[in-house]
Motif scaffolding. Sequence first.
Motif, PDB file in Angstrom:
ATOM      1  N   HIS A  38    -104.928   5.008  55.733  1.00  0.00           N
ATOM      2  CA  HIS A  38    -104.690   4.020  54.679  1.00  0.00           C
ATOM      3  C   HIS A  38    -103.599   3.085  55.204  1.00  0.00           C
ATOM      4  CE1 HIS A  38    -104.074   2.406  50.578  1.00  0.00           C
ATOM      5  NE2 HIS A  38    -102.780   2.397  50.915  1.00  0.00           N
ATOM      6  N   PHE A  39    -103.887   1.781  55.219  1.00  0.00           N
ATOM      7  CA  PHE A  39    -102.963   0.804  55.803  1.00  0.00           C
ATOM      8  C   PHE A  39    -102.627  -0.285  54.787  1.00  0.00           C
ATOM      9  CE2 PHE A  39    -102.459  -3.288  58.070  1.00  0.00           C
ATOM     10  CZ  PHE A  39    -101.318  -3.008  58.797  1.00  0.00           C
ATOM     11  N   GLU A  40    -101.341  -0.600  54.690  1.00  0.00           N
ATOM     12  CA  GLU A  40    -100.882  -1.665  53.785  1.00  0.00           C
ATOM     13  C   GLU A  40     -99.953  -2.648  54.500  1.00  0.00           C
ATOM     14  OE1 GLU A  40     -99.069  -0.319  50.160  1.00  0.00           O
ATOM     15  OE2 GLU A  40    -100.626   1.202  49.758  1.00  0.00           O
ATOM     16  N   ILE A  41     -99.934  -3.883  53.967  1.00  0.00           N
ATOM     17  CA  ILE A  41     -98.904  -4.866  54.306  1.00  0.00           C
ATOM     18  C   ILE A  41     -98.165  -5.161  53.012  1.00  0.00           C
ATOM     19  CG2 ILE A  41     -98.413  -7.259  54.962  1.00  0.00           C
ATOM     20  CD1 ILE A  41     -99.093  -5.614  57.353  1.00  0.00           C
ATOM     21  N   ARG A  42     -96.835  -5.033  53.040  1.00  0.00           N
ATOM     22  CA  ARG A  42     -96.034  -5.188  51.829  1.00  0.00           C
ATOM     23  C   ARG A  42     -94.962  -6.271  51.988  1.00  0.00           C
ATOM     24  NH1 ARG A  42     -94.562   1.199  50.561  1.00  0.00           N
ATOM     25  NH2 ARG A  42     -96.669   1.897  49.947  1.00  0.00           N
ATOM     26  N   THR A  43     -94.470  -6.735  50.859  1.00  0.00           N
ATOM     27  CA  THR A  43     -93.343  -7.681  50.876  1.00  0.00           C
ATOM     28  C   THR A  43     -92.013  -6.950  50.723  1.00  0.00           C
ATOM     29  OG1 THR A  43     -93.569  -8.030  48.488  1.00  0.00           O
ATOM     30  CG2 THR A  43     -94.744  -9.571  49.943  1.00  0.00           C
ATOM     31  N   THR A  44     -92.077  -5.678  50.316  1.00  0.00           N
ATOM     32  CA  THR A  44     -90.897  -4.807  50.245  1.00  0.00           C
ATOM     33  C   THR A  44     -91.306  -3.464  50.845  1.00  0.00           C
ATOM     34  OG1 THR A  44     -91.326  -3.662  48.141  1.00  0.00           O
ATOM     35  CG2 THR A  44     -90.376  -5.894  48.020  1.00  0.00           C
ATOM     36  N   PRO A  45     -90.365  -2.544  51.047  1.00  0.00           N
ATOM     37  CA  PRO A  45     -90.750  -1.243  51.592  1.00  0.00           C
ATOM     38  C   PRO A  45     -91.430  -0.335  50.580  1.00  0.00           C
ATOM     39  CG  PRO A  45     -88.389  -1.314  51.207  1.00  0.00           C
ATOM     40  CD  PRO A  45     -88.894  -2.701  50.968  1.00  0.00           C
ATOM     41  N   ASN A  46     -91.508  -0.747  49.338  1.00  0.00           N
ATOM     42  CA  ASN A  46     -91.948   0.152  48.275  1.00  0.00           C
ATOM     43  C   ASN A  46     -93.346  -0.143  47.728  1.00  0.00           C
ATOM     44  OD1 ASN A  46     -89.335   1.373  48.347  1.00  0.00           O
ATOM     45  ND2 ASN A  46     -88.561  -0.328  47.097  1.00  0.00           N
ATOM     46  N   TYR A  47     -93.919   0.884  47.144  1.00  0.00           N
ATOM     47  CA  TYR A  47     -95.231   0.776  46.495  1.00  0.00           C
ATOM     48  C   TYR A  47     -95.193  -0.319  45.426  1.00  0.00           C
ATOM     49  CZ  TYR A  47     -99.053   1.903  43.313  1.00  0.00           C
ATOM     50  OH  TYR A  47    -100.165   1.823  42.496  1.00  0.00           O
ATOM     51  N   GLY A  48     -96.306  -1.060  45.303  1.00  0.00           N
ATOM     52  CA  GLY A  48     -96.402  -2.094  44.263  1.00  0.00           C
ATOM     53  C   GLY A  48     -96.190  -3.498  44.795  1.00  0.00           C
ATOM     54  N   SER A  49     -95.898  -3.656  46.094  1.00  0.00           N
ATOM     55  CA  SER A  49     -95.655  -4.988  46.657  1.00  0.00           C
ATOM     56  C   SER A  49     -96.677  -5.356  47.737  1.00  0.00           C
ATOM     57  CB  SER A  49     -94.245  -5.067  47.253  1.00  0.00           C
ATOM     58  OG  SER A  49     -94.096  -4.137  48.321  1.00  0.00           O
ATOM     59  N   ALA A  50     -97.856  -4.726  47.671  1.00  0.00           N
ATOM     60  CA  ALA A  50     -98.848  -4.900  48.740  1.00  0.00           C
ATOM     61  C   ALA A  50     -99.530  -6.267  48.707  1.00  0.00           C
ATOM     62  CB  ALA A  50     -99.894  -3.801  48.640  1.00  0.00           C
ATOM     63  N   LEU A  51     -99.859  -6.763  49.917  1.00  0.00           N
ATOM     64  CA  LEU A  51    -100.667  -7.969  50.117  1.00  0.00           C
ATOM     65  C   LEU A  51    -102.016  -7.534  50.673  1.00  0.00           C
ATOM     66  CD1 LEU A  51     -98.041 -10.156  52.029  1.00  0.00           C
ATOM     67  CD2 LEU A  51     -98.547 -10.242  49.570  1.00  0.00           C
ATOM     68  N   ASN A  52    -102.987  -8.443  50.664  1.00  0.00           N
ATOM     69  CA  ASN A  52    -104.280  -8.142  51.278  1.00  0.00           C
ATOM     70  C   ASN A  52    -104.070  -7.993  52.790  1.00  0.00           C
ATOM     71  OD1 ASN A  52    -106.863  -8.374  52.549  1.00  0.00           O
ATOM     72  ND2 ASN A  52    -107.667  -9.301  50.683  1.00  0.00           N
ATOM     73  N   PRO A  53    -104.190  -6.782  53.341  1.00  0.00           N
ATOM     74  CA  PRO A  53    -103.888  -6.580  54.767  1.00  0.00           C
ATOM     75  C   PRO A  53    -104.877  -7.269  55.704  1.00  0.00           C
ATOM     76  CG  PRO A  53    -104.783  -4.580  53.812  1.00  0.00           C
ATOM     77  CD  PRO A  53    -104.555  -5.522  52.680  1.00  0.00           C
ATOM     78  N   ALA A  54    -106.149  -7.355  55.325  1.00  0.00           N
ATOM     79  CA  ALA A  54    -107.141  -8.018  56.171  1.00  0.00           C
ATOM     80  C   ALA A  54    -106.823  -9.502  56.304  1.00  0.00           C
ATOM     81  CB  ALA A  54    -108.544  -7.812  55.604  1.00  0.00           C
ATOM     82  N   ASN A  55    -106.473 -10.127  55.178  1.00  0.00           N
ATOM     83  CA  ASN A  55    -106.130 -11.549  55.203  1.00  0.00           C
ATOM     84  C   ASN A  55    -104.848 -11.792  56.004  1.00  0.00           C
ATOM     85  OD1 ASN A  55    -108.322 -12.070  53.620  1.00  0.00           O
ATOM     86  ND2 ASN A  55    -107.165 -12.346  51.700  1.00  0.00           N
ATOM     87  N   PHE A  56    -103.878 -10.896  55.819  1.00  0.00           N
ATOM     88  CA  PHE A  56    -102.614 -11.058  56.546  1.00  0.00           C
ATOM     89  C   PHE A  56    -102.834 -10.938  58.047  1.00  0.00           C
ATOM     90  CE2 PHE A  56     -98.946  -9.370  58.748  1.00  0.00           C
ATOM     91  CZ  PHE A  56     -97.950 -10.257  58.369  1.00  0.00           C
ATOM     92  N   LEU A  57    -103.550  -9.908  58.471  1.00  0.00           N
ATOM     93  CA  LEU A  57    -103.791  -9.706  59.903  1.00  0.00           C
ATOM     94  C   LEU A  57    -104.578 -10.875  60.496  1.00  0.00           C
ATOM     95  CD1 LEU A  57    -104.601  -5.886  60.096  1.00  0.00           C
ATOM     96  CD2 LEU A  57    -102.530  -7.050  60.861  1.00  0.00           C
ATOM     97  N   ARG A  58    -105.517 -11.400  59.730  1.00  0.00           N
ATOM     98  CA  ARG A  58    -106.274 -12.556  60.208  1.00  0.00           C
ATOM     99  C   ARG A  58    -105.335 -13.747  60.426  1.00  0.00           C
ATOM    100  NH1 ARG A  58    -109.366 -13.014  56.124  1.00  0.00           N
ATOM    101  NH2 ARG A  58    -110.775 -11.349  56.798  1.00  0.00           N
ATOM    102  N   GLY A  59    -104.339 -13.867  59.581  1.00  0.00           N
ATOM    103  CA  GLY A  59    -103.372 -14.967  59.700  1.00  0.00           C
ATOM    104  C   GLY A  59    -102.482 -14.870  60.926  1.00  0.00           C
ATOM    105  N   VAL A  60    -102.348 -13.648  61.492  1.00  0.00           N
ATOM    106  CA  VAL A  60    -101.531 -13.475  62.700  1.00  0.00           C
ATOM    107  C   VAL A  60    -102.422 -13.236  63.931  1.00  0.00           C
ATOM    108  CG1 VAL A  60     -99.452 -12.686  61.505  1.00  0.00           C
ATOM    109  CG2 VAL A  60    -101.211 -11.006  62.191  1.00  0.00           C
ATOM    110  N   GLY A  61    -103.702 -13.567  63.777  1.00  0.00           N
ATOM    111  CA  GLY A  61    -104.600 -13.522  64.930  1.00  0.00           C
ATOM    112  C   GLY A  61    -105.322 -12.230  65.174  1.00  0.00           C
ATOM    113  N   VAL A  62    -105.353 -11.318  64.179  1.00  0.00           N
ATOM    114  CA  VAL A  62    -106.029 -10.028  64.349  1.00  0.00           C
ATOM    115  C   VAL A  62    -107.164  -9.919  63.331  1.00  0.00           C
ATOM    116  CG1 VAL A  62    -105.780  -7.518  64.291  1.00  0.00           C
ATOM    117  CG2 VAL A  62    -103.904  -8.932  65.147  1.00  0.00           C
ATOM    118  N   THR A  63    -108.365  -9.730  63.835  1.00  0.00           N
ATOM    119  CA  THR A  63    -109.532  -9.570  62.963  1.00  0.00           C
ATOM    120  C   THR A  63    -109.966  -8.119  62.955  1.00  0.00           C
ATOM    121  OG1 THR A  63    -110.279 -11.819  63.470  1.00  0.00           O
ATOM    122  CG2 THR A  63    -111.901 -10.310  62.522  1.00  0.00           C
ATOM    123  N   ILE A  64    -110.118  -7.549  61.773  1.00  0.00           N
ATOM    124  CA  ILE A  64    -110.521  -6.147  61.676  1.00  0.00           C
ATOM    125  C   ILE A  64    -111.983  -6.040  61.189  1.00  0.00           C
ATOM    126  CG2 ILE A  64    -108.195  -5.337  61.332  1.00  0.00           C
ATOM    127  CD1 ILE A  64    -108.792  -5.142  58.338  1.00  0.00           C
TER     128      ILE A  64
END
Length: 225
Positions: free
Chosen positions: A199-225
């Motif tokens: 299970h993989f997340e991208i967050r704006t803080t270290p804590n639960y409840g601040s997750a972003l769409n990880p696929a979209n984020f990784l695509r924005g930094v040049g990584v396609t999953i």
Amino acid sequence: MSKRTMIHRLRPSVLRTRGAVVAAGMGAVMVVGAGAGVASADAGKATKPVAANAASAVAAQADAQAKAAAKKADAKKVAKKKAKKAPSWVKPVNNYTLTASFAQGGAMWSAKHSGQDFAVPIGTPVKAVNGGTVVKAGANGGGDGPAYGNAIVIKHANGKYSQYAHLSKINVSVGSKVKTGQLIAKSGNTGNSSGPHLHFEIRTTPNYGSALNPANFLRGVGVTI
């Protein structure tokens, strides 16, 4: 014999003596002068090789310095090329199947799914998607709750956080500095899991409840999953 006669006889003798002394003195001067001339010539001959050797040493030193500078410049070019080639962000696992995606609903979660699931066998190497500092690591989701099982959270230089959950083994601890692509754990099936996966997340803080769409984020930094 009269005094006058004696004086006349003495004069030539005195003159001859003086002449001999003067001649001897001139000879000595000539000898000394000749010696000095020879010494001077020898000194001149000795100076030339010394000067040549000094010039040669200076030239050799300048050549060595130029080579060292060129070598240093080449090393910098190689380092820059490597830095350009090295990816800033990578995938957390290889050879996976994407399963539950971000914001997906279902009975498995009390709310919508907060990350992206990668179905992989237990023991699959898990990598840091980017360099950073480990801020959470351990059981109970590293502090985010038992549903995550064994988990890790890493803080990155851009202010974002990545989370890795349901792990079978953790290879880092809180405070560890990690590099992009570094092995940080092994995938597993711990916590609230229906089967082996990461299970993989991208967050704006270290804590639960601040997750972003990880696929979209990784695509924005040049990584396609």
